[in-house]
Scaffold this active site. Structure first.
Site, short mmCIF file in Angstrom:
data_model
loop_
_atom_site.label_atom_id
_atom_site.label_comp_id
_atom_site.label_asym_id
_atom_site.label_seq_id
_atom_site.Cartn_x
_atom_site.Cartn_y
_atom_site.Cartn_z
CG MET A 4 -1.28 -1.37 1.24
SD MET A 4 -3.41 -0.69 2.42
CE MET A 4 -2.92 -0.64 3.66
N GLY A 5 2.24 1.23 -0.27
CA GLY A 5 2.98 2.41 -0.18
C GLY A 5 3.64 2.92 0.64
CG LEU A 9 7.52 1.65 -0.60
CD1 LEU A 9 8.21 0.99 -2.14
CD2 LEU A 9 6.70 0.50 -0.67
CG HIS A 48 7.35 -2.04 2.54
ND1 HIS A 48 7.12 -0.90 2.84
CD2 HIS A 48 6.15 -2.74 2.94
CE1 HIS A 48 5.72 -0.72 4.24
NE2 HIS A 48 5.77 -2.09 3.94
CD GLN A 90 -6.23 -3.89 2.57
OE1 GLN A 90 -5.73 -4.36 1.58
NE2 GLN A 90 -4.53 -3.93 3.38
N GLY A 123 5.22 -10.08 3.12
CA GLY A 123 6.36 -10.62 4.93
C GLY A 123 5.48 -10.92 5.70
CD GLU A 124 9.15 -15.51 7.95
OE1 GLU A 124 9.21 -15.55 8.52
OE2 GLU A 124 9.16 -16.59 7.23
CG LEU A 140 11.27 -2.35 10.36
CD1 LEU A 140 12.10 -1.52 9.08
CD2 LEU A 140 11.18 -1.29 11.54
CB SER A 183 3.12 2.28 7.20
OG SER A 183 3.77 1.18 6.11
#
Ligand code: AMP
Length: 280
Positions: free
Chosen positions: A22-23, A25, A29, A59, A147-148, A184, A186
């Site tokens: 979703m950007g 970053l 990412h 979402q 990503g996990e 990490l 966002s």
């Protein structure tokens, strides 16, 4: 790096390894993009690695979160190119969801039954399934890297391609963390200094879970660590890593410890293999 926005250009893309985002970053990412570029290289895919930057309204279960989600395509493009992406796909709403059609898809059981993120964020996985099904059909990547960090989402993506009969390999990359263990995200920018300290309870609780071989004891230990740092989790659970159902007594299948908590108004989640969390 090419930037594609219109449906025809996207449909003309050759085989690629895709990183859906979703950007906004961050280094997590970028690690997935590097992994996708290596994978595309190994497979000799002409288009290399691609990423989508699409903030998917469907979402977000809280409308205000969608409105304030950070958007900076120029910054994302510079970072993605640096990490080795060959193509950035930034479609608009109408390209992803052409008006006049029903884009809902049935949800696999792992998106509705575990009572983890599915309960914590009602409607979230309906939106995730919808956007992934649409993006996968538009782009037709050979593989997609997740990503996990969002472990239930990763399992949902795996189940979705099977359910929808899409010939796409789902790959995963490890969670990138701060040196002190915080995953990490966002959302970390919204943490207050006190919240940043409290947030460490999540990764610590997962490590503590690994000291117990009984799932119930592991879950109690997680709650203790969280409570000691003033947090009441949305969930602190040890589950079958793939189905996310409770672990059957005597099961030898891989397990996963998962936690989510609201830290000073910021919803954070994390997970680790159980009962052997990796060092970081
Ligand atoms: P998002 O843009 O937040 O939807 O995330 C896009 C992808 O990045 C998802 O597959 C996430 O699981 C992954 N991701 C987010 N945070 C991390 C992290 N700390 N380490 C590795 N992957 C991550």
């Amino acid at each position: 790096m090419r930037v594609l926005t219109d449906a025809d250009a996207i449909a003309a893309l050759g085989p690629t390894i895709l990183v859906p985002t979703m950007g906004s970053l961050h280094i997590g990412h970028l690690a997935l993009i590097r992994q996708a570029a290596d994978e595309a290289d190994c497979r000799g895919l002409a288009e290399g690695a691609s990423l989508t930057v699409f903030v998917n309204r469907a979402q977000f279960n809280v409308a205000a979160d969608f409105e304030i989600y950070p958007r900076d395509l120029d910054r994302d493009a510079a970072l993605a190119a640096d990490a080795g992406a060959s193509v950035l796909i930034a479609p608009d709403d109408q390209t992803v969801y052409p008006p006049g059609a029903d884009h809902t898809v049935p949800m696999p059981p792992v998106a509705t039954e575990p009572h983890l993120e599915d309960t914590g964020r009602p409607g979230h996985f309906q939106g995730v399934c919808m956007v992934l099904a649409r993006l996968f059909r538009l782009i037709r990547p050979a593989g997609a890297v997740f990503g996990e960090k969002d472990w239930q989402q990763l399992q949902v993506a795996r189940a979705l391609v099977v359910q929808e009969n899409l010939p796409i390999e789902i790959l995963s990359g490890p969670t990138v963390r701060e040196p002190d263990g915080l995953a990490l995200s966002s959302r970390n920018v919204h943490l207050t200094p006190a919240g940043r300290t409290q947030a460490l309870a999540l990764s610590r609780s997962l490590i503590e879970a690994g000291r117990h071989t009984d799932p119930g004891a592991a879950e109690s230990a997680m709650r203790r660590v969280l409570a000691d740092m003033g947090l009441t989790p949305s969930y602190a659970a040890v589950r079958d890593a793939e189905t996310l159902q409770p672990i059957e007594p005597g099961s030898t299948r891989p397990g996963r410890a998962l936690v989510a908590a609201n830290v000073t108004g910021v919803r954070l989640l994390d997970n680790m293999p159980w009962p052997d969390p990796p060092p970081f």
